[in-house]
Design a protein around this motif. Structure first.
Motif, short mmCIF file in Angstrom:
data_model
loop_
_atom_site.label_atom_id
_atom_site.label_comp_id
_atom_site.label_asym_id
_atom_site.label_seq_id
_atom_site.Cartn_x
_atom_site.Cartn_y
_atom_site.Cartn_z
N GLN A 190 -0.48 -5.72 15.16
CA GLN A 190 -0.99 -7.06 14.86
C GLN A 190 -2.33 -7.29 15.53
O GLN A 190 -3.25 -7.82 14.91
CB GLN A 190 0.01 -8.12 15.30
N ALA A 191 -2.48 -6.88 16.77
CA ALA A 191 -3.76 -7.05 17.47
C ALA A 191 -4.85 -6.22 16.80
O ALA A 191 -5.99 -6.68 16.66
CB ALA A 191 -3.62 -6.65 18.94
N TYR B 285 -4.91 -5.41 13.62
CA TYR B 285 -5.18 -6.10 12.36
C TYR B 285 -6.10 -7.29 12.61
O TYR B 285 -7.07 -7.49 11.89
CB TYR B 285 -3.87 -6.55 11.72
N GLU B 286 -5.78 -8.08 13.62
CA GLU B 286 -6.59 -9.26 13.91
C GLU B 286 -8.02 -8.89 14.30
O GLU B 286 -8.96 -9.61 13.98
CB GLU B 286 -5.93 -10.08 15.01
N HIS B 287 -8.18 -7.76 14.94
CA HIS B 287 -9.52 -7.33 15.36
C HIS B 287 -10.33 -6.72 14.22
O HIS B 287 -11.53 -6.98 14.10
CB HIS B 287 -9.40 -6.33 16.51
N TYR C 26 2.14 -2.63 10.62
CA TYR C 26 1.97 -4.09 10.64
C TYR C 26 1.60 -4.61 9.25
O TYR C 26 2.12 -5.64 8.81
CB TYR C 26 0.91 -4.52 11.66
N VAL D 214 -8.72 -8.96 9.72
CA VAL D 214 -8.51 -10.37 9.37
C VAL D 214 -9.73 -11.01 8.71
O VAL D 214 -9.59 -11.90 7.89
CB VAL D 214 -8.03 -11.15 10.62
N ARG D 215 -10.89 -10.52 9.02
CA ARG D 215 -12.12 -11.09 8.47
C ARG D 215 -12.12 -11.05 6.94
O ARG D 215 -12.51 -12.02 6.29
CB ARG D 215 -13.33 -10.35 9.02
N ALA E 246 -5.52 -13.85 7.84
CA ALA E 246 -4.42 -13.74 8.79
C ALA E 246 -3.10 -13.40 8.11
O ALA E 246 -2.27 -12.68 8.66
CB ALA E 246 -4.28 -15.03 9.60
N ASP E 247 -2.91 -13.89 6.90
CA ASP E 247 -1.66 -13.63 6.19
C ASP E 247 -1.80 -12.55 5.11
O ASP E 247 -0.87 -12.27 4.37
CB ASP E 247 -1.11 -14.90 5.57
#
Length: 103
Positions: free
Chosen positions: A30-31, A33-35, A94, A38-39, A43-44
């Motif tokens: 998840q971290a 993915y967020e880094h 993830y 996500v851009r 987020a989903d």
């Protein structure tokens, strides 16, 4: 007593230096993915910026997800030089959690 403390503390310090004081634990897709994702994917997983696919509707098999992360596709950059194989596997796992069941 001092000798015992040295025997205990020395391996502990060596371990901390060897791991680079890392607080990130294995399985932190998840971290990652967020880094990295996500851009464009949101987020989903539904954002779709720059032609990014909706990850909630993805039907790609595990190997295809991994290959796409490694090699990129169209605007998506390749991550094989930025992420370790373990990180790519964590990220792939993830991404599969973002999928929504078909109705």
């Amino acid at each position: 007593m001092k000798r015992t403390m040295r025997i205990i503390l020395l391996p502990l310090l060596l371990f901390l230096f060897a791991t680079g004081f890392s607080t990130r634990h294995a399985g932190d897709g998840q971290a990652l993915y967020e880094h990295h994702c996500v851009r464009c994917h949101g987020a989903d997983g539904t954002r779709g910026m720059f032609g990014a696919r909706n990850l909630q509707k993805s039907l790609l098999p595990d190997t295809a997800i991994t290959l796409q992360i490694m090699n990129g596709k169209r605007v998506m950059p390749p991550f094989k030089k930025k992420l370790t194989p373990d990180q790519i596997n964590e990220l792939s796992a993830y991404i599969k959690t973002l999928r929504k069941p078909a109705i």
